[in-house]
Write a protein that holds these residues in place. Structure first.
Motif, PDB file in Angstrom:
ATOM      1  N   LEU A 246     -36.925  29.125 -32.939  1.00 15.25           N
ATOM      2  CA  LEU A 246     -38.213  29.265 -33.608  1.00 15.25           C
ATOM      3  C   LEU A 246     -39.261  29.888 -32.694  1.00 15.25           C
ATOM      4  O   LEU A 246     -40.336  30.261 -33.147  1.00 15.25           O
ATOM      5  CB  LEU A 246     -38.720  27.898 -34.083  1.00 15.25           C
ATOM      6  CG  LEU A 246     -37.975  27.255 -35.253  1.00 15.25           C
ATOM      7  CD1 LEU A 246     -38.452  25.812 -35.442  1.00 15.25           C
ATOM      8  CD2 LEU A 246     -38.162  28.053 -36.537  1.00 15.25           C
ATOM      9  N   THR A 247     -38.931  29.982 -31.401  1.00 14.87           N
ATOM     10  CA  THR A 247     -39.915  30.428 -30.405  1.00 14.87           C
ATOM     11  C   THR A 247     -39.781  31.905 -30.058  1.00 14.87           C
ATOM     12  O   THR A 247     -40.772  32.634 -30.006  1.00 14.87           O
ATOM     13  CB  THR A 247     -39.793  29.591 -29.119  1.00 14.87           C
ATOM     14  OG1 THR A 247     -39.965  28.215 -29.443  1.00 14.87           O
ATOM     15  CG2 THR A 247     -40.836  30.011 -28.091  1.00 14.87           C
ATOM     16  N   PHE A 248     -38.555  32.354 -29.812  1.00  9.54           N
ATOM     17  CA  PHE A 248     -38.340  33.716 -29.331  1.00  9.54           C
ATOM     18  C   PHE A 248     -37.803  34.622 -30.433  1.00  9.54           C
ATOM     19  O   PHE A 248     -37.183  34.155 -31.394  1.00  9.54           O
ATOM     20  CB  PHE A 248     -37.372  33.723 -28.142  1.00  9.54           C
ATOM     21  CG  PHE A 248     -37.886  32.945 -26.964  1.00  9.54           C
ATOM     22  CD1 PHE A 248     -38.926  33.426 -26.197  1.00  9.54           C
ATOM     23  CD2 PHE A 248     -37.332  31.722 -26.621  1.00  9.54           C
ATOM     24  CE1 PHE A 248     -39.411  32.718 -25.118  1.00  9.54           C
ATOM     25  CE2 PHE A 248     -37.803  30.999 -25.552  1.00  9.54           C
ATOM     26  CZ  PHE A 248     -38.847  31.492 -24.787  1.00  9.54           C
ATOM     27  N   GLY A 249     -38.011  35.927 -30.255  1.00 12.06           N
ATOM     28  CA  GLY A 249     -37.491  36.930 -31.175  1.00 12.06           C
ATOM     29  C   GLY A 249     -36.236  37.566 -30.602  1.00 12.06           C
ATOM     30  O   GLY A 249     -35.596  37.013 -29.707  1.00 12.06           O
ATOM     31  N   PRO A 250     -35.850  38.755 -31.080  1.00 11.17           N
ATOM     32  CA  PRO A 250     -34.664  39.440 -30.533  1.00 11.17           C
ATOM     33  C   PRO A 250     -34.890  39.839 -29.079  1.00 11.17           C
ATOM     34  O   PRO A 250     -36.018  40.120 -28.662  1.00 11.17           O
ATOM     35  CB  PRO A 250     -34.518  40.664 -31.439  1.00 11.17           C
ATOM     36  CG  PRO A 250     -35.869  40.868 -32.034  1.00 11.17           C
ATOM     37  CD  PRO A 250     -36.492  39.523 -32.166  1.00 11.17           C
ATOM     38  N   LYS A 251     -33.810  39.847 -28.300  1.00 13.65           N
ATOM     39  CA  LYS A 251     -33.918  40.201 -26.885  1.00 13.65           C
ATOM     40  C   LYS A 251     -34.474  41.610 -26.707  1.00 13.65           C
ATOM     41  O   LYS A 251     -35.341  41.859 -25.872  1.00 13.65           O
ATOM     42  CB  LYS A 251     -32.517  40.111 -26.229  1.00 13.65           C
ATOM     43  CG  LYS A 251     -32.059  38.693 -25.922  1.00 13.65           C
ATOM     44  CD  LYS A 251     -32.783  38.123 -24.716  1.00 13.65           C
ATOM     45  CE  LYS A 251     -32.302  36.706 -24.412  1.00 13.65           C
ATOM     46  NZ  LYS A 251     -30.932  36.654 -23.926  1.00 13.65           N
ATOM     47  N   ASP A 252     -33.981  42.523 -27.511  1.00 11.94           N
ATOM     48  CA  ASP A 252     -34.429  43.916 -27.457  1.00 11.94           C
ATOM     49  C   ASP A 252     -34.885  44.324 -28.858  1.00 11.94           C
ATOM     50  O   ASP A 252     -34.056  44.600 -29.730  1.00 11.94           O
ATOM     51  CB  ASP A 252     -33.289  44.820 -26.988  1.00 11.94           C
ATOM     52  CG  ASP A 252     -33.735  46.265 -26.804  1.00 11.94           C
ATOM     53  OD1 ASP A 252     -34.913  46.557 -27.101  1.00 11.94           O
ATOM     54  OD2 ASP A 252     -32.915  47.086 -26.367  1.00 11.94           O
ATOM     55  N   PRO A 253     -36.195  44.324 -29.100  1.00 16.68           N
ATOM     56  CA  PRO A 253     -36.691  44.644 -30.447  1.00 16.68           C
ATOM     57  C   PRO A 253     -36.216  45.998 -30.970  1.00 16.68           C
ATOM     58  O   PRO A 253     -36.035  46.174 -32.178  1.00 16.68           O
ATOM     59  CB  PRO A 253     -38.216  44.644 -30.272  1.00 16.68           C
ATOM     60  CG  PRO A 253     -38.460  43.771 -29.081  1.00 16.68           C
ATOM     61  CD  PRO A 253     -37.281  44.003 -28.168  1.00 16.68           C
ATOM     62  N   SER A 254     -35.992  46.948 -30.070  1.00 11.10           N
ATOM     63  CA  SER A 254     -35.549  48.280 -30.513  1.00 11.10           C
ATOM     64  C   SER A 254     -34.116  48.255 -31.034  1.00 11.10           C
ATOM     65  O   SER A 254     -33.745  49.028 -31.908  1.00 11.10           O
ATOM     66  CB  SER A 254     -35.669  49.288 -29.366  1.00 11.10           C
ATOM     67  OG  SER A 254     -34.832  48.916 -28.280  1.00 11.10           O
ATOM     68  N   THR A 255     -33.316  47.344 -30.491  1.00  7.44           N
ATOM     69  CA  THR A 255     -31.908  47.235 -30.901  1.00  7.44           C
ATOM     70  C   THR A 255     -31.746  46.304 -32.092  1.00  7.44           C
ATOM     71  O   THR A 255     -30.864  46.478 -32.929  1.00  7.44           O
ATOM     72  CB  THR A 255     -31.033  46.737 -29.729  1.00  7.44           C
ATOM     73  OG1 THR A 255     -31.239  47.589 -28.609  1.00  7.44           O
ATOM     74  CG2 THR A 255     -29.566  46.719 -30.098  1.00  7.44           C
ATOM     75  N   GLY A 256     -32.600  45.278 -32.133  1.00  6.14           N
ATOM     76  CA  GLY A 256     -32.477  44.273 -33.192  1.00  6.14           C
ATOM     77  C   GLY A 256     -31.640  43.093 -32.730  1.00  6.14           C
ATOM     78  O   GLY A 256     -31.346  42.934 -31.540  1.00  6.14           O
ATOM     79  N   TYR A 257     -31.243  42.283 -33.668  1.00  5.97           N
ATOM     80  CA  TYR A 257     -30.478  41.064 -33.343  1.00  5.97           C
ATOM     81  C   TYR A 257     -29.044  41.401 -32.972  1.00  5.97           C
ATOM     82  O   TYR A 257     -28.388  42.222 -33.611  1.00  5.97           O
ATOM     83  CB  TYR A 257     -30.504  40.096 -34.521  1.00  5.97           C
ATOM     84  CG  TYR A 257     -31.875  39.499 -34.769  1.00  5.97           C
ATOM     85  CD1 TYR A 257     -32.342  38.449 -34.003  1.00  5.97           C
ATOM     86  CD2 TYR A 257     -32.706  40.009 -35.769  1.00  5.97           C
ATOM     87  CE1 TYR A 257     -33.606  37.907 -34.214  1.00  5.97           C
ATOM     88  CE2 TYR A 257     -33.962  39.476 -35.996  1.00  5.97           C
ATOM     89  CZ  TYR A 257     -34.409  38.419 -35.213  1.00  5.97           C
ATOM     90  OH  TYR A 257     -35.654  37.892 -35.426  1.00  5.97           O
ATOM     91  N   GLN A 258     -28.566  40.711 -31.900  1.00  6.73           N
ATOM     92  CA  GLN A 258     -27.201  40.951 -31.421  1.00  6.73           C
ATOM     93  C   GLN A 258     -26.384  39.673 -31.362  1.00  6.73           C
ATOM     94  O   GLN A 258     -25.255  39.669 -30.873  1.00  6.73           O
ATOM     95  CB  GLN A 258     -27.258  41.565 -30.014  1.00  6.73           C
ATOM     96  CG  GLN A 258     -28.108  42.820 -29.917  1.00  6.73           C
ATOM     97  CD  GLN A 258     -28.289  43.270 -28.484  1.00  6.73           C
ATOM     98  OE1 GLN A 258     -27.329  43.641 -27.812  1.00  6.73           O
ATOM     99  NE2 GLN A 258     -29.527  43.229 -27.992  1.00  6.73           N
ATOM    100  N   GLY A 259     -26.963  38.555 -31.817  1.00  5.47           N
ATOM    101  CA  GLY A 259     -26.236  37.287 -31.765  1.00  5.47           C
ATOM    102  C   GLY A 259     -26.221  36.675 -30.379  1.00  5.47           C
ATOM    103  O   GLY A 259     -25.356  35.854 -30.072  1.00  5.47           O
TER     104      GLY A 259
END
Length: 378
Positions: A246-259
């Protein structure tokens, strides 16, 4: 055990809440990434956070046991004796409750309260106050040592911040106990008993010579640390995993979610911005995400500590935040999950709501005091 009809309203409500919960995450992250992140985060928290906290708990448990075995704790009690009544309105022997919970956890004070020689020093209206007093200092040694160790990891001396946090805890605990005493005096003030004034100057020790007692105390204290470490696993893995996502977003916003571990929907970031100024004034947080720490402390301080390494990795924490975290982490150390049981064990379940309200205010005062004191002195 109670029985309930299998087709009750709460079953449908719960199922609806679960569906909404999963939909919130899956609609943003995708189902595959959500479940991969869920498992990866829990696994990483277990290996890199739970075992670290357990190691800290084992060392502090061993040290605390040695302090008890060789009488140092009793010296501390005598030093604090004359401070307890003017600060808390409690007899001096209540200092033993502070010490026992500081070196272990909230419920440690219940064992003292069940000791007839200990509780005989208290008037009836003072007995429920032991719950708020003990909860204010629960896991104090573990929390303090943890933050000092984190400072070593990032090359920053956090000892001054931790000391200020401990001072903030004392201030918050005084507010919590004094506020609660207003309610206990109203309900129990007319009930008095003969209060025992004498304090024994004898202490129990283990069998054997000094070296044997040293080894046994050290190992017994270490085992207590293991129990604490194992006890926090469910809270850390369940609560912290959820809070992280609930706190953090994707590691790399340009790449999107990677699991990957610690990816999420950054909901606390959005909520934190809505209440940014009250939190900024109270605790001095510069990052909205940091609100996750005090919220998590309400249920499990161990789970809240698990958030800290990631906050440090993202550069979200400054020393003044550590002072606030230390104060809030101790004062609110899982009190929503222990207060009801502790008040029930003391025999004052009907005063639980008053105890929780007083302690909520005490925790806010503790964090605010730590924030102000750090800025004054540093």
């Amino acid at each position: 055990m109670q029985k309930k009809h299998i087709f009750s309203l709460e079953s449908f409500v719960f199922l609806t809440v679960v569906i909404i919960f999963f939909w919130v995450f899956i609609s943003v992250m995708g189902s595959a990434n959500f479940f991969k992140t869920l498992m990866a985060t829990a696994h990483d928290l277990l290996l890199n956070t739970v075992f670290f906290i357990m190691a800290v708990a084992v060392l502090t448990g061993a040290f605390a046991s040695l302090l008890y075995e060789f009488g140092i704790v009793h010296w501390i009690h005598l030093l604090l004796d004359r401070l307890m009544r003017p600060l808390y309105g409690l007899p001096g022997i209540a200092a033993m409750g502070i010490i026992s919970t500081y070196f272990s956890d909230n419920p440690a004070i219940i064992a003292l309260a069940k000791d007839k020689s200990f509780i005989s020093h208290f008037e009836k209206w003072q007995e429920p106050l032991l719950c708020n007093l003990g909860t204010s200092f629960g896991m104090g040694m573990i929390v303090s040592t943890f933050f000092i160790a984190q400072g070593g990891k990032v090359g920053v001396n956090l000892l001054p911040a931790v000391i200020i946090g401990n001072v903030g805890t004392v201030i918050g605990s005084i507010v919590s106990v004094r506020l609660f005493s207003i309610s206990t005096k109203k309900r129990l003030g007319s009930v008095h008993k003969e209060v025992e004034k004498s304090v024994s100057h004898l202490r129990d020790i283990r069998e054997g010579n000094a070296f044997e007692r040293f080894l046994e105390a050290m190992l017994d204290g270490g085992k207590t640390g293991v129990d604490i470490g194992l006890g926090i696993i469910p809270g850390v893995l369940v609560i912290s995993t959820l809070v992280m996502m609930l706190t953090f977003g994707p590691k790399d916003p340009s790449t999107g979610y990677q699991g990957l571990a610690y990816e999420g929907i950054a909901l606390f970031d959005k909520l934190g911005k809505l209440i940014y100024w009250p939190i900024k004034i109270l605790f001095g947080f510069d990052s909205p995400q940091l609100i996750a720490f005090p919220i998590t402390c309400l249920g499990s301080t161990g789970a809240a500590l698990a958030l800290v390494p990631k906050f440090l990795e993202h550069g979200l924490i400054k020393p003044s935040d550590v002072a606030v975290f230390t104060a809030v982490g101790m004062t609110w150390s899982g009190y929503l999950s222990t207060h009801v049981g502790m008040m029930d064990a003391l025999g004052y379940r009907y005063l639980t709501s008053k105890a929780i309200l007083s302690h909520t205010i005490g925790g806010l005062v503790a964090g605010f005091s730590a924030n102000i004191l750090y800025r004054i002195f540093f």
